[in-house]
Design an enzyme around this catalytic site. Structure first.
Site, PDB file in Angstrom:
ATOM      1  N   ASP A 482      14.114  -1.828  -0.003  1.00 36.22           N
ATOM      2  CA  ASP A 482      12.930  -2.354  -0.696  1.00 36.22           C
ATOM      3  C   ASP A 482      12.982  -2.079  -2.203  1.00 36.22           C
ATOM      4  O   ASP A 482      13.745  -1.215  -2.672  1.00 36.22           O
ATOM      5  CB  ASP A 482      11.680  -1.691  -0.086  1.00 36.22           C
ATOM      6  CG  ASP A 482      10.494  -2.636  -0.016  1.00 36.22           C
ATOM      7  OD1 ASP A 482      10.427  -3.565  -0.831  1.00 36.22           O
ATOM      8  OD2 ASP A 482       9.630  -2.426   0.857  1.00 36.22           O
ATOM      9  N   ASP A 552       5.456 -10.479   2.445  1.00 31.72           N
ATOM     10  CA  ASP A 552       4.557  -9.573   3.169  1.00 31.72           C
ATOM     11  C   ASP A 552       3.417 -10.341   3.821  1.00 31.72           C
ATOM     12  O   ASP A 552       2.662  -9.785   4.602  1.00 31.72           O
ATOM     13  CB  ASP A 552       3.977  -8.520   2.212  1.00 31.72           C
ATOM     14  CG  ASP A 552       4.948  -7.368   1.996  1.00 31.72           C
ATOM     15  OD1 ASP A 552       5.960  -7.291   2.705  1.00 31.72           O
ATOM     16  OD2 ASP A 552       4.684  -6.532   1.100  1.00 31.72           O
TER      17      ASP A 552
END
Ligand code: GLA
Length: 740
Positions: A482, A552
């Protein structure tokens, strides 16, 4: 593959060593050729010709890019455009392959240099060339100073996609500063009806497709954020009025760079249109000492006469066969479970084992523990940077969980965010100087974190050591990697005087090196590129990561648009899509489990729901759909994608079709936003099937009624089509067509 691409690939190869499947050169070669008398160069790939030449001034001039010409066609030597007025000097209106800022150039340069004596004039002239397998390498030099530029043009034969890049070398006796460096300047044929398509977005809303006419002036899409970004993605497509999904010309390209980048598209005063793509010149300054050089990123550019669908199918194939790890046949993506939406930071051994058991029962192949497993990480306020297992949550380490996951027949994966640090962490307390910062200035936090300066050797070595240890001590098949914030205060106080801004390039080069070295040391490791969702998706990171986290935003309806935008540029096989809970955590939308599955099955299927809340019938449905997905995944992930009905512009319906490369299977997805039987739902005509082959139709799932025969020819399905009638809000259906 270009020279730079080759250099980077060679570097990666050296680092990757035993990593199976990386291919340096594909089996088929494009034909580079040169007409020595006219000094005209040609690259011919499947359906495409690209040509440029050396004009009477010794400048490299663009000549042709479009549908394949006959090998007999002789292109005449290029001629500079004559002075149009004293305000439009020839250099500014002549289409150059790689213009330096100098000699009166006022359009976008590919290279701009400052010399120590204040001269900022660079006139690049042809020196020599070399033809090598699938590529042409051209050497150029400034008219009087020893600044050398090597351009590489490599064409992939089977897609006609050209990889262009440049290397600048300082052979003068003192430093030079590069103020701007692009991979290429690419000129389009003179037309007056161009449209530019590109992808923009934000967190939770990535890959929004934009289209605008190209008119006099410039359009700039860029990231200044140090990372590829959500805000814009380094992909463009240029079409003409009348180009449609399956017809008409499309010129497209994408930059392989995961740092700050820019694509500048402009139309000059005489209507010439060019795209210049490379490092973002904003805040860019890269000093080269005598003997030093800098390579640009690679710009991958293609042409299709078959509309946006044809363009994206070519580009998907190119990514699978030339770019992704495992190319030309990247491994099919395993179905994963990820616990993030179920548990957020509240991970522990018992909870994860319980989820793993449930995930295994529906056929999941890879179990991934997300954020929260390390350091003092109970929220996003602390712990980033401390990559040691949290012993309160996992008293016996991760080993017992991994063992259980493996015993359940699944691979184990873990979330990491190596480039970041919370100020509240042991790492930051020990090394406050390791972050990107300006001396004596505030350090702006985002999500309570700062960015480590990966350009620094000590930071690179530290990350390599801790990640290597983590991977060596555990059976970890997969990292979700990430990067959760944009950069701020992009300073590197310890850099040599005048070299702080090298940060933009050195950071990304070390990131690539780190990923490659970890893969070399752990050949079975797979990696997902994530940056708060789809903030780091580009062809640079793609060469080192097997899949990407698309967004997301896991709402299945919002995803239809995100996935549609994504698919214009990137291969559906790498597009991870999870089935999560309803109501969705982000927008509270309620949809059926089946609808969520079908939306996710358009890409690489994952599950991110809280399985502890599922009912027996949910497990039964999920088990069936996971099994269905396994039977179609090769078609979805490696097949040809046809966007049959677009979800753009608030459409009530949308539909995609994936057709296996051998034409033996096809998978149809259809979605209805809202509506009923009385709303017209025209039949969906399929594409890309073998007209003579018989296909039997079977509903995988969905509430649709389909008035249709069970078996019919490809010609029938493409000509007559299928009447898929859906009714209600957020309805979906999917069908598989198996060819006899
Ligand atoms: C980012 C990712 C999410 C999740 C969280 C964890 O937002 O995009 O999928 O991993 O970080 O903190």
């Amino acid at each position: 593959m270009t020279h730079v691409d080759q250099r980077r690939r060679t570097l990666c190869m050296q680092l990757l060593g035993g990593l199976a499947g990386i291919v340096i050169d594909g089996p088929v070669m494009a034909r580079p050729s040169v007409d020595e008398a006219a000094k005209v160069f040609r690259l011919d790939g499947e359906g495409v010709t690209y040509a440029f030449g050396v004009n009477s001034e010794g400048q490299l001039q663009s000549m042709y890019w479009g549908s394949a010409l006959s090998s007999q066609d002789r292109l005449p030597a290029p001629v500079p455009v004559p002075e149009n007025s004293s305000n439009e000097m020839p250099v500014t209106i002549t289409p150059f392959e790689f213009p330096g800022f100098g000699g009166g150039l006022t359009v976008e340069p590919a290279l701009k240099v400052t010399f120590p004596d204040g001269v900022r004039d660079l006139v690049l002239r042809y020196v020599s060339h070399q033809l090598d397998k699938d590529r042409i390498v051209v050497r150029m030099k400034d008219a009087s100073r020893a600044v050398h530029v090597t351009l590489t043009y490599a064409m992939d034969a089977s897609t006609g996609i050209l990889a262009r890049s440049a290397v600048v070398e300082n052979r003068t006796a003192s430093w030079i500063q590069l103020d701007q460096l692009a991979a290429a300047s690419i000129n389009l044929p003179y037309r007056d009806d161009y449209r530019l398509s590109y992808l923009t977005g934000r967190w939770g809303g990535e890959f929004a497709l934009q289209t605008r006419p190209i008119e006099p002036g410039s359009t700039v899409i860029e990231s200044r954020k140090g990372v590829t970004s959500h805000q814009a993605n380094p992909w463009i497509a240029i079409s003409q009025a009348g180009t449609e999904e399956e017809s008409g010309p499309v010129w497209f390209g994408a930059l392989g760079w995961s740092g700050s980048w820019r694509i500048h598209v402009d139309m000059d005063a005489l209507g010439g249109v060019r795209a210049t793509a490379g490092y973002n010149p904003f805040d860019f300054a890269y000093r080269l000492k005598p003997g030093e050089s800098l390579a640009s990123p690679v710009f991958h550019a293609g042409y299709s006469a078959d509309g946006f669908g044809g363009a994206s199918r070519l580009f998907h194939r190119y990514q699978r066969e030339r770019i992704l790890p495992g190319a030309p046949q990247p491994r099919l993506r395993p179905i994963l479970y990820n616990s993030w939406e179920a548990t957020t930071f509240a991970v522990d051994e018992a909870g994860q084992v319980a989820l793993a058991e449930k995930a295994a029962s529906i056929g999941v192949e890879r179990f991934v523990v997300d954020d929260g497993w390390f350091g003092a990480r109970n929220s996003d306020k602390a712990g980033l940077g401390d990559w040691v297992v949290n012993r309160q949550k996992f008293p016996n380490g991760l080993a017992p969980l991994i063992k259980r996951v493996n015993a359940l027949g699944m691979e184990f994966g873990l979330w990491v965010e190596p480039e970041m640090v919370n100020p509240d962490s042991d790492l930051y307390r020990t090394h406050p100087d390791w972050v990107i910062n300006f001396q004596g200035r505030p350090r702006s936090e985002a999500r309570n974190q700062l960015v480590l300066n990966l350009a620094r050797k000590d930071v690179y070595e530290h990350l390599l050591t801790v990640l290597d240890k983590l991977l060596a001590e555990h059976d970890i098949a997969f990292l979700k990697w990430d990067h959760n914030r944009a950069w701020s205060e992009p300073g590197w106080p310890e850099a040599a005087p005048g070299e702080q801004q090298k940060l933009y390039v050195a950071y990304v080069e070390n990131l690539y090196k780190l990923l490659a070295e970890l893969r070399r040391r752990h050949p079975k490791l797979e990696i997902e590129s994530c940056a708060s969702g789809g903030g780091r998706v580009d062809l640079g990171i793609m060469a080192l990561t097997d899949q990407v986290w698309t967004s997301d935003n896991t709402d299945p309806f919002d995803r239809l648009l995100i996935q549609d935008g994504f698919s214009h540029a990137y291969a559906p096989g790498i597009m991870m899509a999870w089935v999560t809970d309803a109501p969705n955590y982000l927008n509270k939308r309620v949809t059926s489990l089946e609808y969520r599955f079908l939306s996710s099955m358009q890409g690489s299927l994952g599950i991110g729901a809280n399985l502890n809340h599922w009912r027996e019938e949910d497990f039964a449905a999920a088990k069936r759909l996971v099994a269905e997905y396994k039977a179609i995944r090769s078609t979805v992930q490696r097949g040809n994608l046809y966007r049959l009905v677009s979800p753009q512009r608030g459409a009530a319906r949308s539909s995609t079709l994936s057709v296996a490369q051998d034409g033996k299977q096809a998978v149809l997805f259809a979605f209805l936003h809202s509506g009923g039987r009385r709303n017209p739902q025209p039949g969906i005509q399929l594409r890309g099937l073998d007209p003579k082959r018989n296909y039997s139709l079977r509903a995988i799932s969905g509430s649709a009624t389909a008035q249709t025969p069970q078996v019919a020819s490809g010609a029938y399905w493409m000509g007559r089509g299928i009447d898929v009638v859906l009714e209600g809000d957020f309805q979906a259906a999917a069908f598989v067509l198996d060819g006899a």
